[in-house]
Scaffold this active site. Structure first.
Site, PDB file in Angstrom:
ATOM      1  N   GLU A 146     -29.021 -44.041  58.552  1.00 10.65           N
ATOM      2  CA  GLU A 146     -30.199 -44.088  57.690  1.00 10.65           C
ATOM      3  C   GLU A 146     -30.024 -44.106  56.160  1.00 10.65           C
ATOM      4  O   GLU A 146     -30.738 -44.503  55.341  1.00 10.65           O
ATOM      5  CB  GLU A 146     -31.266 -43.381  58.313  1.00 10.65           C
ATOM      6  CG  GLU A 146     -31.799 -43.931  59.598  1.00 10.65           C
ATOM      7  CD  GLU A 146     -32.291 -42.667  60.296  1.00 10.65           C
ATOM      8  OE1 GLU A 146     -32.868 -42.974  61.580  1.00 10.65           O
ATOM      9  OE2 GLU A 146     -31.980 -41.809  60.153  1.00 10.65           O
ATOM     10  N   ALA A 147     -29.012 -43.318  56.025  1.00  8.36           N
ATOM     11  CA  ALA A 147     -28.660 -43.005  54.548  1.00  8.36           C
ATOM     12  C   ALA A 147     -27.263 -42.696  54.342  1.00  8.36           C
ATOM     13  O   ALA A 147     -26.261 -42.713  55.243  1.00  8.36           O
ATOM     14  CB  ALA A 147     -29.275 -41.499  54.505  1.00  8.36           C
ATOM     15  N   ASP A 201     -34.413 -33.142  65.440  1.00  8.19           N
ATOM     16  CA  ASP A 201     -33.257 -34.006  65.925  1.00  8.19           C
ATOM     17  C   ASP A 201     -31.797 -32.962  65.682  1.00  8.19           C
ATOM     18  O   ASP A 201     -30.910 -33.394  65.195  1.00  8.19           O
ATOM     19  CB  ASP A 201     -33.005 -35.072  64.640  1.00  8.19           C
ATOM     20  CG  ASP A 201     -32.052 -36.289  65.259  1.00  8.19           C
ATOM     21  OD1 ASP A 201     -31.778 -36.268  66.213  1.00  8.19           O
ATOM     22  OD2 ASP A 201     -31.485 -36.793  64.219  1.00  8.19           O
ATOM     23  N   ASN A 246     -25.786 -32.106  63.258  1.00 10.83           N
ATOM     24  CA  ASN A 246     -26.889 -31.710  62.101  1.00 10.83           C
ATOM     25  C   ASN A 246     -26.725 -30.437  61.683  1.00 10.83           C
ATOM     26  O   ASN A 246     -27.767 -29.828  61.086  1.00 10.83           O
ATOM     27  CB  ASN A 246     -28.106 -32.419  62.512  1.00 10.83           C
ATOM     28  CG  ASN A 246     -28.365 -33.901  62.292  1.00 10.83           C
ATOM     29  OD1 ASN A 246     -27.569 -34.505  61.449  1.00 10.83           O
ATOM     30  ND2 ASN A 246     -29.331 -34.362  63.102  1.00 10.83           N
ATOM     31  N   ASP A 304     -30.213 -32.594  57.614  1.00 10.03           N
ATOM     32  CA  ASP A 304     -30.845 -33.793  57.966  1.00 10.03           C
ATOM     33  C   ASP A 304     -32.140 -33.489  58.775  1.00 10.03           C
ATOM     34  O   ASP A 304     -32.460 -33.665  60.021  1.00 10.03           O
ATOM     35  CB  ASP A 304     -29.867 -34.307  59.253  1.00 10.03           C
ATOM     36  CG  ASP A 304     -30.121 -35.876  59.380  1.00 10.03           C
ATOM     37  OD1 ASP A 304     -31.139 -36.437  58.571  1.00 10.03           O
ATOM     38  OD2 ASP A 304     -29.514 -36.402  60.485  1.00 10.03           O
TER      39      ASP A 304
END
Ligand code: ATP
Ligand code: MG
Length: 319
Positions: free
Chosen positions: A104-105, A250, A255, A267
C-alpha cells in the site's frame, strides 16, 4: 530566493498527474477538503501558476527544501520532540533511495540536513500510493465502531475519482500518523513520527547511520536470552497499547523491526480501538497469536503466548 514547496520537484509526487484530478477538485468544497485541496493541489487555487513556472533558484538537483514548515503544528510529531529532529528552515531533503516497496505504500530513505553543517538526520519516508491504492486489503471489520462522516469527500472517495483516490491515500497516511503519535506518546516502541505532508509520513529511520535499514523480526534468528528479551520488549509495548485501548490489528514478524537488540513496531494505520470495535478482543488475540507463533517456532514456550493474550485482555479491561 527560497522557492515554495508547491513549486518543488517533490510536490509533483504528491499531486495527481495531469489536470484531470485538479479540475475535479473544485467540485467538492466542504471546509476540510477545500483546505486539503488548496494545500496539496495548488493548481486548483488561483494564486499559484499552474505550470509551477515561477521557480528561480533552489536546492541542488534531486533535492527539495525541507518540508518541515509545510506541515501545520498538528501535522508535526508530538512533544517533547527528540533532539535529532532537524527543524531548520534552511535544511534540504535528499532522497537516498528506496527502502522497500510495500502493498500500500513505498518507503524511502531520506536525509534532512543543513548544507555546510553537521545538522543532519536520516528519516524513513512512507508514501501511500494513490492510483492503484486500494481501500485496504485489510478486513473491513477494522472500520466497525469508527465514526464516519458523510461528506462530499467521502462521496468522491466512493466514486474513486482521481482525487478521491488521493484522498483515500491521504486518509490512511493521516490515520497512520495519528496512530504513531498516539502510540509514541503512550510510550510504545514505534518510530517517532516527524511530520505528515499529504500522503507522505516522515518518521524516525530504524537502522544504522549508513542508511542500512533494520531487519524485520522474521529475518532474524534470536535464541535463548535474546529471544526472551525480544518477547519481553514486545509484551511491554503491546501492554502499553492495550492500556490505551488499542490493538495493532496487523501484527506479525514482518511488521516488527529489530535494530541492535531494540524491537520497534511499525505499520500501524489500522490500529483497532478494542473497546469501540465489537470484535476488539479477537483482534487483540489474533495479534498475539500471529506474532506468538513466530516466537514459538524459534523456541519460546507456548504457554507464554497464552499468558500474554490474557494479560493484554486484562490491560484493555476486556475481561
Ligand atoms: N521507520 C522505518 N525505518 C526503517 N525501515 C522501515 C521503516 N518503516 C518501514 N520500513 C521498511 O519498509 C517496509 C514496509 O513498511 P510498512 O510495513 O510500514 O509498509 P506496508 O506498505 O504495509 O508494507 P508491506 O505491504 O510490506 O507490509 C518495512 O517492512 C520495513 O522494512
Ligand atoms: Mg507492513
Amino acid at each position: 530566493m527560497r522557492k515554495s514547496f508547491s513549486d518543488s520537484e517533490s510536490f509533483a509526487r504528491i499531486r495527481p498527474k495531469g489536470g484531470k484530478g485538479a479540475n475535479r477538485t473544485t467540485r467538492y468544497d466542504d471546509d476540510a477538503f477545500a483546505d486539503y485541496t488548496a494545500r496539496f493541489w495548488p493548481e486548483a487555487s488561483e494564486d499559484v501558476p499552474a505550470d509551477g513556472a515561477a521557480v528561480t533558484d533552489g536546492p541542488p538537483e534531486g533535492d527539495r527544501w525541507s518540508t518541515w514548515d509545510v506541515s501545520t503544528p498538528t501535522e508535526k510529531g508530538p512533544e517533547p520532540r527528540p533532539d535529532w529532529v532537524v527543524t531548520d528552515l534552511a535544511a534540504v531533503d535528499t532522497e537516498l533511495g528506496i527502502v522497500k516497496t510495500g502493498k500500500e505504500a513505498d518507503v524511502f530513505l531520506l536525509e534532512r540536513g543543513v548544507p555546510g553543517s553537521d545538522r543532519r538526520t536520516l528519516m524513513a519516508a512512507k508514501r501511500y500510493r494513490d492510483g492503484q491504492h486500494r481501500l485496504f486489503h485489510r478486513d473491513s471489520g477494522y472500520l466497525e465502531g469508527r465514526s464516519h462522516k458523510e461528506s462530499r469527500v467521502s462521496r468522491a472517495m466512493e466514486k474513486r475519482s482521481a482525487f478521491g483516490k488521493q484522498a483515500i491515500a491521504g486518509q490512511w497516511a493521516a490515520a497512520e500518523f495519528a496512530a504513531l503519535s498516539r502510540l509514541w506518546l503512550a510510550g510504545a516502541a514505534v518510530p517517532y513520527p516527524v511530520q505528515i505532508v499529504g500522503t507522505e509520513i516522515l518518521m524516525e529511520f530504524i537502522g544504522d547511520r549508513s542508511g542500512a535499514a533494520a531487519p524485520r523480526l522474521a529475518q532474524t534468528r534470536p535464541q535463548g536470552e535474546e529471544l526472551d528479551d525480544l518477547w519481553e520488549q514486545l509484551g511491554r509495548s503491546l501492554s502499553l497499547l492495550a492500556r490505551d485501548g488499542f490493538a495493532h490489528g496487523d501484527l506479525s514478524a514482518y511488521n516488527i523491526l529489530v535494530h541492535e537488540g531494540r524491537l520497534v513496531v511499525i505499520d500501524v494505520p489500522q490500529i483497532v480501538d478494542v473497546i469501540a470495535n465489537p470484535r476488539g478482543r479477537s483482534f487483540l488475540e489474533r495479534d498475539v497469536r500471529n506474532v506468538g507463533a513466530w516466537f514459538v517456532s524459534q523456541g519460546l514456550p507456548e504457554r507464554r503466548v497464552e499468558e500474554l493474550a490474557q494479560a493484554l485482555a486484562f490491560d484493555a479491561r476486556l475481561d
